[in-house]
Design an enzyme around this catalytic site. Structure first.
Site, PDB file in Angstrom:
ATOM      1  N   ALA A 276       0.809  -1.224   0.172  1.00  3.17           N
ATOM      2  CA  ALA A 276      -0.136   0.132  -0.160  1.00  3.17           C
ATOM      3  C   ALA A 276       0.981   1.294   0.088  1.00  3.17           C
ATOM      4  O   ALA A 276       1.991   1.274   0.596  1.00  3.17           O
ATOM      5  CB  ALA A 276      -1.060   0.157   1.279  1.00  3.17           C
ATOM      6  N   GLY A 279       1.675   2.139  -5.473  1.00 10.63           N
ATOM      7  CA  GLY A 279       2.415   2.927  -6.479  1.00 10.63           C
ATOM      8  C   GLY A 279       3.613   1.880  -7.220  1.00 10.63           C
ATOM      9  O   GLY A 279       3.652   1.602  -8.306  1.00 10.63           O
ATOM     10  N   LYS A 280       4.442   1.273  -6.321  1.00 10.21           N
ATOM     11  CA  LYS A 280       5.311   0.313  -6.847  1.00 10.21           C
ATOM     12  C   LYS A 280       4.532  -1.212  -7.236  1.00 10.21           C
ATOM     13  O   LYS A 280       5.083  -1.430  -8.415  1.00 10.21           O
ATOM     14  CB  LYS A 280       6.175  -0.044  -5.709  1.00 10.21           C
ATOM     15  N   ASP A 297      -0.467  -6.396   2.352  1.00 11.23           N
ATOM     16  CA  ASP A 297      -0.195  -5.114   3.294  1.00 11.23           C
ATOM     17  C   ASP A 297      -1.057  -5.570   4.403  1.00 11.23           C
ATOM     18  O   ASP A 297      -2.067  -6.138   4.580  1.00 11.23           O
ATOM     19  CB  ASP A 297      -0.966  -3.937   2.645  1.00 11.23           C
ATOM     20  N   CYS A 399      12.397   4.809   2.701  1.00 12.02           N
ATOM     21  CA  CYS A 399      12.333   6.396   2.264  1.00 12.02           C
ATOM     22  C   CYS A 399      12.841   6.770   3.677  1.00 12.02           C
ATOM     23  O   CYS A 399      12.601   7.786   4.023  1.00 12.02           O
ATOM     24  CB  CYS A 399      11.155   6.726   1.903  1.00 12.02           C
TER      25      CYS A 399
END
Length: 460
Positions: A276, A279-280, A297, A399
């Site tokens: 979730a 995007g990937k 997820d 990230c």
């Protein structure tokens, strides 16, 4: 997202300042700005978000200035209103969002509505700041939090991890992020979509070979204005996040003692372990629609967003794409026993690398969070490694700019697993940082990333 001032038809600033104060207090209490804005009245949400983003990037300076001007802490509700107004008055070298007298008058009006007895105090502090602004700014910036707009513990951790670049990294975190698109390669080329944007007066530039589907808009736009968005022609995704799918599917060789990994074969079985909002996951399927993909997820609500993204992008493939809500660490609860050719682990992390886009993160995190998150990351790596075929690959991504969540995590994993090797891929693996307008490593990645870590692990 833009943090420009609301239009003249917007609600009175006093009303927005009350929403802003509530948002700041919620962040101080540990609630994310995203959750707060979701509960904001719809007609106030865009302007409140713009103000909140602007203020949170200057909140450390505003808090330090308030301590100089009024050393005794006011009640929290008053302090949030006052520091929000001080941030709006803070000199940034750019055009202010509002005239000074408007900020003061409307902050006093908001104080009358919120805590009438505090209106005189708010008025006095703000007017004193305007009279003594230069001296107050100098005094506030002697406090590290006032100088860099991050909590002291965060500043120290960045300084330890990046001893020669820490100041530049912290300052870069306070810049506005670009809006980056990922063009759906199954529906058209980057050049063709760039031309569609240009026809509508929207300038954009390609990022380069590291993220070949990426376009950076000169000016942010609402997604509703993007041509073909509803039909799946394009998605919004930071350029650094667009490195994950190509790295997993077709990693570039680098000079190393290991032979280059092969392109995944048709029908390869792939796991997106923490998928979730999708995007990937979508990027993987845009590049390789033949994959047998499981998107996992732990949050069923967030997993619904993956489903929505796949539907919009027309990437549904019954029998080949499955979504499952489960904790990836508890493999007995979800794994069917068939090993994977490749695994993408975009692990839960501090988000310390994307504070330009999420300026509340620095104020939400606590020092103990990093160690707790690193433990979860290690558990995920260990659990998922057992599910990988011999010769298979795992991409570990965060990230974060904190080395505890990046290189140190991978180094510890390699010590625990003798059958694991780290594969270097030039320009992608390792820590990537935005330093003002330049990125490390240099080259194609310049001005592309905030702070990401990628590791490509192969199973002997």
């Amino acid at each position: 997202m833009s943090s420009s001032a609301p239009t003249p038809s917007s609600p009175p600033l006093s009303r927005l300042l009350l929403q802003l104060a509530d948002a700041l207090q919620a962040v101080r209490d540990g609630r994310s700005l995203t959750d707060v804005l979701a509960r904001c009245p719809a007609e106030l949400r865009p302007a409140t978000q713009a103000l909140s983003f602007h203020v949170l990037r200057l909140w450390g300076s505003a808090q330090a200035a308030r301590a100089v001007l009024a050393p005794k802490n006011p009640p929290p509700r008053v302090d949030s209103l006052l520091t929000g107004a001080l941030a709006l008055l803070w000199p940034t070298g750019e055009a202010p969002l509002y005239a000074e007298h408007t900020v003061v008058d409307q902050a006093v009006e908001a104080a009358r509505q919120r805590a009438p007895a505090s209106a005189g105090f708010v008025n006095a502090v703000l007017r004193r700041f305007l009279r003594e602004r230069e001296a107050t700014v100098r005094a506030a910036e002697r406090d590290p939090q006032g100088a860099y707009n991050h909590p002291p513990w965060w500043i120290e951790r960045v300084r330890q991890d990046w001893p020669t670049q820490w100041q530049t990294v912290l300052r870069a975190n306070n810049q506005h992020p670009p809006m980056t698109l990922r063009v759906n390669s199954r529906q058209g080329s980057v050049q063709a979509y760039q031309e569609r944007l240009a026809a509508l007066g929207m300038a954009a530039r390609p990022v380069g070979a590291l993220a070949p589907q990426a376009l950076v808009l000169d000016k942010p736009q609402p997604v509703s204005a993007l041509p073909g968005f509803a039909q799946g022609a394009v998605s919004v995704q930071d350029a650094a996040a667009q490195l994950a799918a190509p790295l997993l599917l077709d990693p570039r060789p680098a000079q190393q003692d290991l032979p280059p990994l092969e392109v995944l074969p048709p029908g390869a079985r792939v796991l997106d372990a923490c998928s979730a909002p999708g995007g990937k996951t979508a990027h993987l399927l845009e590049l390789r629609p033949d994959l047998e993909l499981l998107a996992l997820d732990a949050d069923a609500g967030r997993l619904a967003r993956v489903q929505d993204n796949l539907q919009r992008l027309q990437l549904q493939a019954p029998g080949r794409v499955a979504l499952k809500a489960a904790d990836a660490r508890d493999t007995a609860a979800w794994w069917d026993g068939r090993p994977f050719d490749a695994i993408l682990l975009d692990a839960p992390c501090s988000a310390a690398g994307i504070v330009r886009r999420h300026p509340d993160v620095r104020w939400l995190r606590r020092p103990g969070d990093i160690g707790a998150l690193a433990q979860i990351q290690a558990q995920l790596l260990d659990a998922l490694w057992a599910l990988l075929k011999p010769g298979g690959r795992l991409v570990y991504a965060t990230c974060s700019i904190f080395k505890t969540e990046g290189q140190a995590q991978v180094d510890a994993f390699l010590q625990r697993h003798a059958d694991a090797r780290s594969q270097m891929v030039q320009g992608v693996t390792g820590h990537l940082l935005t330093l003002a307008d330049n990125a490390l490593p240099q080259g194609e990645g310049a001005a592309m990333v905030d702070g990401f870590f990628y590791a490509l692990l192969r199973k002997n």
